[in-house]
Write a protein that holds these residues in place. Structure first.
Motif, PDB file in Angstrom:
ATOM      1  N   LEU A 190       3.599  42.612  32.916  1.00 51.15           N
ATOM      2  CA  LEU A 190       2.736  43.184  33.948  1.00 51.15           C
ATOM      3  C   LEU A 190       1.349  43.496  33.407  1.00 51.15           C
ATOM      4  O   LEU A 190       0.352  43.374  34.132  1.00 51.15           O
ATOM      5  CB  LEU A 190       3.371  44.458  34.509  1.00 51.15           C
ATOM      6  N   THR A 207      -6.005  32.919  38.728  1.00 52.31           N
ATOM      7  CA  THR A 207      -5.070  33.241  39.809  1.00 52.31           C
ATOM      8  C   THR A 207      -3.866  32.302  39.837  1.00 52.31           C
ATOM      9  O   THR A 207      -2.723  32.750  40.013  1.00 52.31           O
ATOM     10  CB  THR A 207      -5.793  33.212  41.162  1.00 52.31           C
ATOM     11  N   ALA A 221      -5.723  39.321  36.433  1.00 48.04           N
ATOM     12  CA  ALA A 221      -6.214  39.564  37.794  1.00 48.04           C
ATOM     13  C   ALA A 221      -7.606  40.191  37.776  1.00 48.04           C
ATOM     14  O   ALA A 221      -8.485  39.811  38.566  1.00 48.04           O
ATOM     15  CB  ALA A 221      -5.239  40.460  38.550  1.00 48.04           C
ATOM     16  N   CYS A 258       2.706  40.644  45.972  1.00 44.97           N
ATOM     17  CA  CYS A 258       1.951  39.806  45.044  1.00 44.97           C
ATOM     18  C   CYS A 258       1.911  38.358  45.540  1.00 44.97           C
ATOM     19  O   CYS A 258       0.869  37.699  45.497  1.00 44.97           O
ATOM     20  CB  CYS A 258       2.590  39.883  43.661  1.00 44.97           C
ATOM     21  N   CYS A 301      -0.283  41.794  31.146  1.00 43.40           N
ATOM     22  CA  CYS A 301      -1.007  40.515  31.147  1.00 43.40           C
ATOM     23  C   CYS A 301      -1.461  40.154  32.557  1.00 43.40           C
ATOM     24  O   CYS A 301      -2.582  39.678  32.757  1.00 43.40           O
ATOM     25  CB  CYS A 301      -0.112  39.411  30.589  1.00 43.40           C
ATOM     26  N   GLY A 302      -0.586  40.388  33.549  1.00 47.06           N
ATOM     27  CA  GLY A 302      -0.959  40.111  34.933  1.00 47.06           C
ATOM     28  C   GLY A 302      -2.140  40.930  35.380  1.00 47.06           C
ATOM     29  O   GLY A 302      -3.031  40.425  36.092  1.00 47.06           O
ATOM     30  N   VAL A 335      -0.403  44.738  41.265  1.00 48.19           N
ATOM     31  CA  VAL A 335       0.017  44.722  39.865  1.00 48.19           C
ATOM     32  C   VAL A 335      -0.154  46.106  39.247  1.00 48.19           C
ATOM     33  O   VAL A 335       0.681  46.546  38.429  1.00 48.19           O
ATOM     34  CB  VAL A 335      -0.772  43.663  39.070  1.00 48.19           C
ATOM     35  N   VAL A 377       1.433  33.878  28.305  1.00 53.37           N
ATOM     36  CA  VAL A 377       2.191  35.066  28.705  1.00 53.37           C
ATOM     37  C   VAL A 377       3.588  35.036  28.107  1.00 53.37           C
ATOM     38  O   VAL A 377       4.109  36.064  27.656  1.00 53.37           O
ATOM     39  CB  VAL A 377       2.248  35.164  30.244  1.00 53.37           C
ATOM     40  N   TYR A 402       4.075  34.469  36.831  1.00 53.93           N
ATOM     41  CA  TYR A 402       4.944  35.403  37.555  1.00 53.93           C
ATOM     42  C   TYR A 402       6.234  34.702  37.988  1.00 53.93           C
ATOM     43  O   TYR A 402       7.332  35.249  37.828  1.00 53.93           O
ATOM     44  CB  TYR A 402       4.219  35.962  38.780  1.00 53.93           C
ATOM     45  N   ILE A 436      -1.591  33.279  37.139  1.00 57.39           N
ATOM     46  CA  ILE A 436      -0.711  34.399  37.505  1.00 57.39           C
ATOM     47  C   ILE A 436       0.490  33.895  38.297  1.00 57.39           C
ATOM     48  O   ILE A 436       1.628  34.320  38.076  1.00 57.39           O
ATOM     49  CB  ILE A 436      -1.488  35.452  38.318  1.00 57.39           C
TER      50      ILE A 436
END
Length: 456
Positions: free
Chosen positions: A399, A253, A406, A342, A401-402, A322, A386, A260, A256
């Motif tokens: 996205l 998390t 997640a 997000c 990868c996110g 996501v 990423v 992001y 991310i």
């Protein structure tokens, strides 16, 4: 800097041994940050700048670990609300600091992203702790222009941040004085923690057998001493799996969050979005603003909901958000809406996980140090991973990868819930066994007392 922050987080727990060592480490670390920010503009080569940023990252990691450990130690079962407040101010600082730097960054050539301009952008983005609210303003201010060479005034931003941070070590020093921890300056006023009824209530509840058990289980400390403690051998597998799975959830998390914030600008300016550079520059600031607002909201939610419920809701919400971003990948409007959602869902996962795991382990493990270290490691590794995938596979993989990260975090959280149940069953069985052992001893003692009375 990120690597040194990880090292600081790993070893920060060693200063928890006493309140004096914890506050002394906080004082020195916060003072170091002010000094480093003051001397950064004076660094005339990359090596000096790297050393300065490394020392700054080490100090930040120590502060992160000690602050979380002290709140958990002092308030224990009531620590969730205080952890949410702590991380709200962390997000607030990440949001405000680039705003302070923004007026001092050159606006000449906005949108001109040549190779050297991109290097300058990433350089300042790293120094602003991955909060690139002012990315769209960072250009080739150090390069010669047609009208002559423009002199940068960004050094004023660092000096202002150094002054803003200076009250923090002063406040820590004042706290040490009020807690009567400075031998040369004895205080006649009562200690602050003695007046804190909530803290005293938790400390009284932790006395007796619990304190002894804390030493048996290793207690809080740096991650290396936690792993080397000989008394950990008698603990169940669930004890270790709770640490591992909790750390892995935060690895995902916080990874991310870092990825992001670091690459949403890149995703916004690339096809199919193709947003203007200035417009895409606001995406990261919206993300950090949403994180800050989410942590403020979580302070209120922590009064009414258990951390495990908030964790389930936030992880599920992050996955759905996501997924919707993947579906509406051509909608620039939903990109801004999804960025906000997000940030809201990811905002309180760290403090909730910290409160949840420490509560499972009855505040006797090394969960805080493990979780802080895992979160820092995830933020560092996921940005590199990423970023390399985006470079080779294209912006749409951002996205994707996110979504994968997640979902992996949610699966690990389900595993954590299962091991929580196993650990609860272990504790219940241990308690029953102890009761069965104590019961015959109590009956024998009563029989001996009765015989003594009859003989007398």
């Amino acid at each position: 800097m990120q690597f040194c922050l990880l090292i600081g987080s790993s070893v920060g727990g060693v200063f928890k041994r006493t309140l004096f060592s914890a506050l002394a480490a906080l004082f020195v670390s916060t003072l170091i940050i002010s000094v480093i920010f003051a001397i950064i503009p004076l660094c005339n080569n990359v090596l000096l700048l790297a050393v300065a940023m490394a020392v700054s990252g080490l100090a930040m990691g120590i502060i992160d670990t000690i602050a979380n450990i002290q709140l958990v130690t002092i308030y224990q079962k009531d620590s969730a609300v205080f952890l949410q407040a702590l991380h709200f101010f962390i997000g607030f600082g990440a949001l405000v600091s680039p705003l302070i730097a923004d007026p001092f960054l050159s606006e000449t050539g906005c949108g001109n992203h040549t190779g050297n301009g991109t290097e300058t952008m990433h350089h300042f983005r790293n120094m602003l702790r991955n909060s690139p609210i002012a990315e769209h303003n960072i250009t080739q201010s150090h390069l010669p222009h047609e009208g002559g060479e423009e002199e940068s005034s960004v050094h004023y931003a660092f000096w202002i941040m150094a002054l803003i941070n200076l009250p923090v070590p002063i406040a820590v020093l004042f706290l040490m004085y009020r807690e009567q921890l400075i031998p040369c300056c004895p205080s006649t006023t009562p200690r602050l923690l003695d007046k804190d009824e909530l803290a005293m209530e938790n400390q009284q509840g932790a006395e007796g057998p619990d304190v002894e058990h804390e030493h048996e289980a290793g207690g809080h400390g740096d991650i290396f001493s936690c792993c080397q403690n000989d008394n950990l051998r008698g603990l169940p597998v669930s004890f270790f799996m709770i640490h591992i799975l909790g750390g892995m959830v935060l690895f995902m998390t916080d990874g991310i969050v870092g990825a992001y914030a670091g690459f949403v600008y890149t995703y916004g300016v690339a096809p199919p979005m193709s947003l203007p550079h200035k417009t895409a520059g606001y995406l990261a600031s919206i993300f950090w603003a949403a994180i800050t607002a989410g942590r403020l909201l979580s302070i209120l939610l922590s009064y009414h909901f258990q951390p495990v419920r908030l964790l389930m809701f936030n992880l599920a919400g992050a996955i759905v958000t996501v997924l919707m971003l993947l579906i509406f990948y051509t909608s620039s409007i939903f990109l801004f809406v999804g960025t906000c959602l997000c940030g809201l869902f990811l905002s309180s996962i760290f403090p909730c996980m910290l409160a949840y795991t420490e509560d499972i382990l009855d505040y006797r493990g090394c969960a805080t140090t493990v979780l802080v270290t895992s979160a820092g490691m995830g933020e560092m590794v996921m940005q590199v991973l990423v970023g390399s995938i985006i470079q080779t596979k294209g912006s749409y993989s951002f996205l994707l990868c996110g979504m994968i990260i997640a979902c992996a975090g949610f699966i690990l959280f389900i595993g954590l819930l299962l091991f929580h149940q196993m650990h609860r069953n272990y504790l219940t069985g241990t308690a029953k066994t102890s009761a069965m052992v104590q019961e015959p001893a109590t009956k024998e003692s009563k029989t001996e007392q009765k015989e003594e009375k009859e003989s007398s």
